[in-house]
Motif scaffolding. Structure first.
Motif, PDB file in Angstrom:
ATOM      1  N   GLN A 197       0.818  -1.216   0.000  1.00 20.93           N
ATOM      2  CA  GLN A 197       0.000   0.000   0.000  1.00 20.93           C
ATOM      3  C   GLN A 197       0.847   1.259   0.000  1.00 20.93           C
ATOM      4  O   GLN A 197       0.484   2.264  -0.600  1.00 20.93           O
ATOM      5  N   LEU A 198       1.985   1.202   0.677  1.00 22.60           N
ATOM      6  CA  LEU A 198       2.861   2.376   0.658  1.00 22.60           C
ATOM      7  C   LEU A 198       3.385   2.638  -0.757  1.00 22.60           C
ATOM      8  O   LEU A 198       3.518   3.777  -1.187  1.00 22.60           O
ATOM      9  N   TYR A 199       3.699   1.543  -1.472  1.00 23.31           N
ATOM     10  CA  TYR A 199       4.175   1.710  -2.844  1.00 23.31           C
ATOM     11  C   TYR A 199       3.046   2.078  -3.791  1.00 23.31           C
ATOM     12  O   TYR A 199       3.286   2.554  -4.890  1.00 23.31           O
ATOM     13  N   GLY A 200       1.826   1.813  -3.381  1.00 19.99           N
ATOM     14  CA  GLY A 200       0.691   2.075  -4.253  1.00 19.99           C
ATOM     15  C   GLY A 200       0.506   1.002  -5.310  1.00 19.99           C
ATOM     16  O   GLY A 200       0.130   1.289  -6.445  1.00 19.99           O
ATOM     17  N   VAL A 201       0.792  -0.254  -4.945  1.00 16.94           N
ATOM     18  CA  VAL A 201       0.574  -1.357  -5.873  1.00 16.94           C
ATOM     19  C   VAL A 201      -0.931  -1.492  -6.131  1.00 16.94           C
ATOM     20  O   VAL A 201      -1.725  -1.465  -5.192  1.00 16.94           O
TER      21      VAL A 201
END
Lengths: 237, 257, 238
Positions: free
Chosen positions: A103-107
Motif C-alpha cells: 500500500q505504501l508503494y501504491g501497488v
C-alpha cells in the motif's frame, strides 16, 4: 539497451574521510554485480547511495536512466533491497507486513499481489502468523517477498546470507534464481566464492576506490581471489 | 604526496582573523578589567545614593549598602548574558548553514560557538546567582531570567552529551545541528512563557529604571570587552580544532600514498 | 501478473503508516500497558511523598504540577519505545526506500504517539483525581483540564517524536532522550502546569492565568511542530 546503473565519479565524503571515492561504473540490465572489499572499503556506503538511502557528496548516479540526486522518489519505485535485517515488523503478521509495503508503494490490487508473493516464497500457509514466530530462514524468505512487492528492476542484496543456515542459503539462492528474469542484482557479501559464482560482473573496492571492475569473464577465479587477498591485506595495514 | 587538487579539501591552516584573535582576547581582558574598576570607582550607585554604611531610601524602599555594592555585579552580568546568547545564535546560524551545505567546517564552527556559549552561560549563572543571593536574599528562585538561563545551560550540556553519544561523524553533525537550532528557538520561547504567565506565587521585582551616563559608560566598556573576549576565544579555539582536523587529514593522506 | 504502481496520495500513506502502528499496538498492547502501569506506579510514589500533607490547600496547589510530572515521565517512557520497533529489524530503512515524503513518517509517528499518550491519560487522570482530589474541592471549571492536557500532549508527542528519532540512533538512548526532552519541553510544561494549577485551585481570577497560559502553550506547539516538521527530513535521512 539502457544501462541499469550508471555512476560517474561518484563520491561520498565527510570532512576529509572519503568513504567512496570517484567510482565510475556502468552495469547493464540483467547483470548480477558483486561488490567485494575488506571492511570499511565503502561497499555498504556505495550500496546505500545507489539505493537512495544516502545522498552522494559529488558525482552522478543514474538508475534505469533516472538521476538519483534529482528524482530519488522516481528511482525508488524501481528499487528493492534485501539486507541482513529483515525490515519486517515482528509483531505484525506476514500478510500485514506485505500489505503495508504494497500500500505504501501504491501497488494496484495490493491483496492479490501480496498473495502472489506469499505463494512465490512458499509462505502462504503461514500468512496469518506473526513474523516473530518465524525461523530466520522463513523471515529471510518473507523479506524477499517484501523487497520484490513493487516488482523492482534493480534489487540490492546487502550481506543477505548472514545468520542463515546452509539449507536456508540453498532455498534463498533458488528463490533469487527464480526472480532473476528481467532484473538487475547488486550484492555485497563477505563470501568470496559465493559472490563470485553468482555474479556476471565484479567490483573490488579498497578504501573507497575502485581496484577492479568488469564482467566476470575478464577474471579467472584463482587470480581474482589473489587480487582480493591483496586488497584485503591493503585494507588491514 | 598531496597534490594541488587534493589539498583544497584539507581543512585550512588558518585565516586572517586568527592574527587578531590573540589581541582580541588581550583587549577584551584589559577592557573588562577597566570596566571592573569603573564599576566601583567611576559609576555612581543607583540614584546617586552614597555608600557610607548607612541604609539609603530609594523609591520608597530601604536599601542597605551591601545591596548597593551587589548591584555592581550587574555591570558584568548583563554583558556576559548577552554574549552567551549571541554565541548560541551564531551556533544556530552555523547549524543552518551546515544542514544546507553538509560542509564539516560549519559543524566545527557551531560546536566551538556552543562551547563559548557554555562558558559564558556558566559565568552568567554564577554572577546572576550571586546577585540573586544579595538582592532577593535567596540562592535560587524560579525567576524567568534565571529559569531561562538554567534551561539554556541544560540544553547546551545536552548538546555535548549528544555529541559524545554518537560515533558516526556525519550523523553526529546533523543531529547536533538540529538540536542547536531547536535550542535557539526554544530559549526565547522559554523566556517569553515564564515571563508572560501571570503568577501569584513569585514576587514581582520592580526596579527603579534608567541608567545614568556613567553607568551606561561602564556597561558599554564591559560589553565591548566581553564581546572581544568571546570573539577571541572563539577564534583561538576554532583554529585549534581546525588544525587538529588538518593534521588528521594529512596523516590519512600520507597513509594512503 | 504485471505490477502497476500508482503513487498513493500523501494522506493515504499517512493512514497506512498510522494503521501499522495501531495494528502493532492492538496485537501487543505493549505501549499502553507499560505506560499505564508506569503511571500507576508514579501515582503510588506520589502517595508516599504526600503522606504527610493534610492541608487541603497545599494539595490543591501542588496537584497541577504533580499531574504534569506524571505525564512527562510517562511520555518519556512511551517515546523511548516508539522507535524501538522501527529499529529492531531495520524497518525504518524499508520505509525510507518507499517513495514517500519524509514528513509523512513524522506526522504518522507523532499522531500515534499522541493517541497512545491520550489513551493512557484517559485512564490515569481519573485515577489521579480519585487518589488526590476527592478529599478536596477543586475549582468549578475543573473540566477545562482537558484543554491543557490536549495541548500539552500534542506538543510533547510532536517534539518528542523528533527527539526520539535522534536518540534511537545513539548509545544510551533512554538517558539521552530525557537529557534532551526535559529542557526542551520546559516552556510547554511551565505553561501547562500554570494553566492546570489555575483551574484546579479555582481561585478568583484563575481564568486570567488559564487562558494566557493555554494560548502560550498552543503557540509553543505550533512553532515547535513546524520546526520539527521542517527538520525531520534531515534527521531521518542521516
Amino acid at each position: 539497451m539502457q544501462a541499469a546503473i550508471t555512476t560517474k565519479k561518484l563520491s561520498k565524503v565527510f570532512g576529509t574521510r572519503k568513504a567512496v571515492d570517484n567510482i565510475s561504473l556502468e552495469v547493464p540490465q540483467g547483470a548480477f554485480l558483486s561488490i567485494f572489499g575488506p571492511n570499511g572499503a565503502g561497499k555498504t556506503t556505495l550500496l546505500r547511495m545507489l539505493s537512495t538511502l544516502s545522498r552522494p557528496t559529488s558525482g552522478t548516479a543514474k538508475l534505469m536512466g533516472i538521476d538519483l540526486k534529482e528524482d530519488a522518489d522516481k528511482a525508488r519505485e524501481h528499487i528493492g533491497l534485501i539486507s541482513h535485517n529483515s525490515m519486517l515488523y515482528p509483531d505484525l503478521t506476514a500478510e500485514q507486513n506485505l500489505l503495508l509495503y504494497a500500500q505504501l508503494y501504491g501497488v494496484q490490487n495490493p491483496h492479490e499481489r501480496v498473495m502472489e508473493m506469499l505463494e512465490a516464497v512458499e509462505l502462504k500457509h503461514r500468512r496469518l502468523d506473526v513474523v516473530r514466530t518465524f525461523s530466520r530462514g522463513m523471515t529471510q524468505r518473507l523479506s524477499i517477498a517484501r523487497a520484490l512487492i513493487n516488482d523492482p528492476d534493480v534489487v540490492f542484496l546487502d550481506e543477505p546470507y548472514s545468520g542463515l543456515d546452509p539449507h536456508a542459503v540453498e532455498i534463498f539462492d533458488e528463490l533469487i534464481a527464480s526472480q532473476r528474469e528481467g532484473r538487475t542484482f547488486v550484492m555485497v557479501s563477505h563470501d568470496l566464492q559465493k559472490g563470485f559464482d553468482m555474479c556476471t560482473h565484479a567490483l573490488v573496492l579498497a578504501r573507497g576506490k575502485e581496484v577492479a571492475f568488469g564482467p566476470k569473464e575478464e577474471f579467472e577465479f584463482g587470480a581474482f581471489s589473489l587480487l582480493y587477498r591483496e586488497t584485503v591485506g591493503m585494507g588491514v595495514s | 604526496m598531496a597534490n594541488a587538487k587534493k589539498s583544497h579539501a584539507l581543512p585550512e591552516g588558518g585565516q586572517w582573523p586568527d592574527a587578531i584573535a590573540f589581541w582580541a582576547v588581550l583587549a577584551g581582558a584589559v577592557l573588562t578589567t577597566i570596566g571592573f574598576l569603573m564599576a566601583f570607582l567611576y559609576a555612581g550607585p543607583v540614584n546617586g545614593a552614597s555608600v557610607d554604611g548607612m541604609p539609603e531610601m530609594i523609591g520608597g524602599q530601604m536599601v542597605s549598602s551591601k545591596l548597593l555594592l551587589s548591584q555592581k555585579i550587574f555591570y558584568f552580568h548583563m554583558p556576559v548574558a548577552i554574549v552567551s546568547f549571541g554565541a548560541l545564535a551564531f551556533a544556530g546560524y552555523y547549524s543552518v548553514r551546515f544542514l544546507m551545505t553538509k560542509n564539516q567546517r560549519y559543524d566545527t564552527c557551531a560546536k566551538v560557538a556552543m562551547e563559548i556559549s557554555l562558558i559564558f552561560v556558566v559565568c552568567t549563572m554564577i554572577t546572576g546567582d550571586l546577585w540573586t543571593r544579595f538582592e532577593w536574599g535567596v540562592w535560587w528562585t524560579w525567576d524567568p531570567r534565571l529559569t531561562t538561563y538554567l534551561i539554556l545551560m541544560l540544553i547546551i550540556i545536552a548538546y555535548f552529551v549528544l555529541r559524545g553519544f554518537i560515533d558516526e561523524p556525519e550523523r553526529r553533525s546533523i543531529y547536533s545541528a538540529v538540536v542547536s537550532i531547536i535550542a535557539l528557538v526554544d530559549v526565547p520561547i522559554c523566556l517569553m512563557i515564564t515571563r508572560m504567565i501571570p503568577s501569584s506565587i513569585h514576587p514581582v521585582v520592580l526596579r527603579e529604571g534608567g541608567m545614568t551616563g556613567d553607568m551606561g559608560m561602564t556597561v558599554g566598556v564591559c560589553m565591548i570587552g566581553m564581546i572581544l573576549l568571546g570573539f577571541g576565544m572563539y577564534r583561538l579555539r576554532f583554529r585549534q580544532v581546525r588544525l587538529a582536523q588538518r593534521v588528521q587529514a594529512l596523516k590519512d593522506e600520507l597513509e594512503e600514498n | 501478473m504485471s505490477v502497476v504502481l500508482k503513487t498513493p496520495s500523501t494522506f493515504q500513506q499517512y493512514k497506512t503508516l498510522l494503521r501499522k502502528d495501531l495494528e502493532q499496538e492492538f496485537r501487543t498492547k505493549e505501549m499502553i500497558t507499560s505506560m499505564g502501569i508506569y503511571a500507576l506506579l508514579v501515582l503510588v510514589v506520589f502517595g508516599a511523598a504526600l503522606g504527610q500533607t493534610t492541608q487541603a490547600l497545599d494539595l490543591l496547589q501542588v496537584s497541577g504540577g504533580l499531574l504534569w510530572t506524571l505525564i512527562v515521565f510517562t511520555s518519556l517512557l512511551g517515546l523511548n519505545r516508539s522507535f524501538n520497533h522501527e529499529k529492531e529489524q531495520g524497518c525504518l530503512e524499508g520505509i525510507l526506500l518507499v517513495p514517500l515524503d519524509r514528513s509523512v513518517i513524522f506526522l504518522a509517528k507523532a499522531t500515534s504517539n499522541i493517541l497512545f499518550l491520550l489513551a493512557v491519560e484517559v485512564i490515569t487522570v481519573p485515577l489521579f483525581y480519585f487518589f488526590f482530589l476527592t478529599a478536596v474541592t477543586p475549582g468549578e471549571s475543573f473540566w477545562l483540564l482537558v484543554l491543557p492536557l490536549l495541548v500539552g500532549t500534542i506538543g510533547m508527542a510532536g517534539i518528542g517524536t523528533l527527539l526520539s528519532t535522534i536518540t534511537v540512533n545513539t548509545r544510551g538512548k533512554d538517558v539521552m532522550l530525557a537529557v534532551l526532552f526535559v529542557p526542551i519541553i520546559f516552556p510547554l510544561l511551565f505553561a501547562c502546569a500554570s494553566a492546570t494549577t489555575a483551574i484546579i485551585v479555582g481561585a478568583e481570577g484563575a481564568m486570567d492565568v488559564f487562558y494566557p497560559a493555554l494560548l502560550l502553550a498552543a503557540g509553543y506547539d505550533v512553532i515547535m511542530l513546524l520546526l520539527s516538521w521542517v527538520l525531520y527530513d534531515f534527521v531521518i535521512s542521516a
